[in-house]
Design a protein around this motif. Structure first.
Motif, PDB file in Angstrom:
ATOM      1  N   PHE A  12     -28.401  -1.880   4.360  1.00  0.00           N
ATOM      2  CA  PHE A  12     -28.480  -0.430   4.213  1.00  0.00           C
ATOM      3  C   PHE A  12     -29.933   0.037   4.288  1.00  0.00           C
ATOM      4  O   PHE A  12     -30.223   1.067   4.908  1.00  0.00           O
ATOM      5  N   GLU A  13     -30.853  -0.722   3.700  1.00  0.00           N
ATOM      6  CA  GLU A  13     -32.273  -0.394   3.819  1.00  0.00           C
ATOM      7  C   GLU A  13     -32.707  -0.450   5.282  1.00  0.00           C
ATOM      8  O   GLU A  13     -33.415   0.435   5.764  1.00  0.00           O
ATOM      9  N   GLN A  14     -32.283  -1.471   6.001  1.00  0.00           N
ATOM     10  CA  GLN A  14     -32.634  -1.641   7.410  1.00  0.00           C
ATOM     11  C   GLN A  14     -32.112  -0.466   8.237  1.00  0.00           C
ATOM     12  O   GLN A  14     -32.749  -0.057   9.206  1.00  0.00           O
ATOM     13  N   LEU A  15     -30.975   0.068   7.851  1.00  0.00           N
ATOM     14  CA  LEU A  15     -30.379   1.202   8.553  1.00  0.00           C
ATOM     15  C   LEU A  15     -30.975   2.544   8.107  1.00  0.00           C
ATOM     16  O   LEU A  15     -30.603   3.588   8.632  1.00  0.00           O
ATOM     17  N   GLY A  16     -31.892   2.501   7.139  1.00  0.00           N
ATOM     18  CA  GLY A  16     -32.530   3.721   6.658  1.00  0.00           C
ATOM     19  C   GLY A  16     -31.651   4.530   5.729  1.00  0.00           C
ATOM     20  O   GLY A  16     -31.814   5.745   5.594  1.00  0.00           O
ATOM     21  N   LEU A  17     -30.714   3.857   5.069  1.00  0.00           N
ATOM     22  CA  LEU A  17     -29.772   4.519   4.167  1.00  0.00           C
ATOM     23  C   LEU A  17     -30.073   4.129   2.728  1.00  0.00           C
ATOM     24  O   LEU A  17     -30.676   3.085   2.475  1.00  0.00           O
ATOM     25  N   ALA A  18     -29.632   4.953   1.803  1.00  0.00           N
ATOM     26  CA  ALA A  18     -29.758   4.609   0.386  1.00  0.00           C
ATOM     27  C   ALA A  18     -29.051   3.282   0.148  1.00  0.00           C
ATOM     28  O   ALA A  18     -27.970   3.039   0.691  1.00  0.00           O
ATOM     29  N   SER A  19     -29.667   2.424  -0.644  1.00  0.00           N
ATOM     30  CA  SER A  19     -29.153   1.060  -0.742  1.00  0.00           C
ATOM     31  C   SER A  19     -28.718   0.633  -2.140  1.00  0.00           C
ATOM     32  O   SER A  19     -28.411  -0.538  -2.352  1.00  0.00           O
ATOM     33  N   GLU A  52     -27.773   1.204  17.717  1.00  0.00           N
ATOM     34  CA  GLU A  52     -28.423   0.177  18.541  1.00  0.00           C
ATOM     35  C   GLU A  52     -28.706  -1.076  17.719  1.00  0.00           C
ATOM     36  O   GLU A  52     -28.497  -2.194  18.173  1.00  0.00           O
ATOM     37  N   PHE A  53     -29.190  -0.899  16.491  1.00  0.00           N
ATOM     38  CA  PHE A  53     -29.437  -2.052  15.616  1.00  0.00           C
ATOM     39  C   PHE A  53     -28.151  -2.838  15.389  1.00  0.00           C
ATOM     40  O   PHE A  53     -28.126  -4.066  15.511  1.00  0.00           O
ATOM     41  N   LEU A  54     -27.063  -2.142  15.059  1.00  0.00           N
ATOM     42  CA  LEU A  54     -25.783  -2.813  14.803  1.00  0.00           C
ATOM     43  C   LEU A  54     -25.287  -3.532  16.055  1.00  0.00           C
ATOM     44  O   LEU A  54     -24.823  -4.667  15.988  1.00  0.00           O
ATOM     45  N   ARG A  55     -25.399  -2.880  17.197  1.00  0.00           N
ATOM     46  CA  ARG A  55     -24.959  -3.472  18.466  1.00  0.00           C
ATOM     47  C   ARG A  55     -25.754  -4.748  18.759  1.00  0.00           C
ATOM     48  O   ARG A  55     -25.181  -5.787  19.090  1.00  0.00           O
ATOM     49  N   GLU A  56     -27.066  -4.668  18.622  1.00  0.00           N
ATOM     50  CA  GLU A  56     -27.912  -5.838  18.891  1.00  0.00           C
ATOM     51  C   GLU A  56     -27.636  -6.970  17.907  1.00  0.00           C
ATOM     52  O   GLU A  56     -27.616  -8.137  18.292  1.00  0.00           O
ATOM     53  N   ALA A  57     -27.419  -6.634  16.654  1.00  0.00           N
ATOM     54  CA  ALA A  57     -27.147  -7.670  15.648  1.00  0.00           C
ATOM     55  C   ALA A  57     -25.867  -8.421  15.981  1.00  0.00           C
ATOM     56  O   ALA A  57     -25.804  -9.642  15.845  1.00  0.00           O
ATOM     57  N   LEU A  58     -24.862  -7.702  16.440  1.00  0.00           N
ATOM     58  CA  LEU A  58     -23.580  -8.337  16.772  1.00  0.00           C
ATOM     59  C   LEU A  58     -23.648  -9.088  18.099  1.00  0.00           C
ATOM     60  O   LEU A  58     -23.154 -10.209  18.203  1.00  0.00           O
ATOM     61  N   GLU A  59     -24.264  -8.494  19.107  1.00  0.00           N
ATOM     62  CA  GLU A  59     -24.317  -9.127  20.424  1.00  0.00           C
ATOM     63  C   GLU A  59     -25.181 -10.379  20.427  1.00  0.00           C
ATOM     64  O   GLU A  59     -24.856 -11.354  21.105  1.00  0.00           O
ATOM     65  N   ALA A  60     -26.270 -10.350  19.704  1.00  0.00           N
ATOM     66  CA  ALA A  60     -27.187 -11.482  19.686  1.00  0.00           C
ATOM     67  C   ALA A  60     -26.776 -12.528  18.659  1.00  0.00           C
ATOM     68  O   ALA A  60     -27.401 -13.576  18.561  1.00  0.00           O
ATOM     69  N   ASP A  61     -25.713 -12.235  17.897  1.00  0.00           N
ATOM     70  CA  ASP A  61     -25.313 -13.090  16.786  1.00  0.00           C
ATOM     71  C   ASP A  61     -26.536 -13.402  15.923  1.00  0.00           C
ATOM     72  O   ASP A  61     -26.780 -14.538  15.544  1.00  0.00           O
ATOM     73  N   ALA A  62     -27.314 -12.360  15.688  1.00  0.00           N
ATOM     74  CA  ALA A  62     -28.547 -12.472  14.919  1.00  0.00           C
ATOM     75  C   ALA A  62     -28.250 -12.834  13.471  1.00  0.00           C
ATOM     76  O   ALA A  62     -27.095 -12.834  13.036  1.00  0.00           O
ATOM     77  N   ASP A  63     -29.309 -13.080  12.724  1.00  0.00           N
ATOM     78  CA  ASP A  63     -29.121 -13.421  11.314  1.00  0.00           C
ATOM     79  C   ASP A  63     -28.535 -12.251  10.530  1.00  0.00           C
ATOM     80  O   ASP A  63     -28.057 -12.430   9.418  1.00  0.00           O
TER      81      ASP A  63
END
Length: 78
Positions: A12-19, A52-63
């Motif tokens: 949530f912090e990474q997304l710029g939302l209250a966490s 875009e962050f969510l898409r990249e995280a899922l497509e790249a199978d990122a951490d």
């Protein structure tokens, strides 16, 4: 060096939302359920950068992928 196991609050912090836990619950309550035929990054609750962050995280199978999957599951419950 980033640690590969990110807590839900950090996403949530990474997304710029209250966490804090209450804010996360409010966000999920407000935006769930996302229809099954809508990909998480395509849900209307995200701005372009968040999507875009969510898409990249899922497509790249990122951490981030595991905690993004958790967010997806949380937003599918109604």
């Amino acid at each position: 060096m980033e640690h590969p196991d990110h807590p839900f609050t950090e996403l949530f912090e990474q997304l710029g939302l209250a966490s804090d836990h209450a804010a996360i619950k409010r966000f999920i309550d407000r935006h769930a359920p996302i229809p099954e035929d809508v990909a998480l990054p395509d849900a209307p609750c995200w701005n372009e950068g968040q999507a875009e962050f969510l898409r990249e995280a899922l497509e790249a199978d990122a951490d981030w992928a595991e905690v993004v999957d958790h967010l997806d599951a949380s937003l599918r419950k109604g």
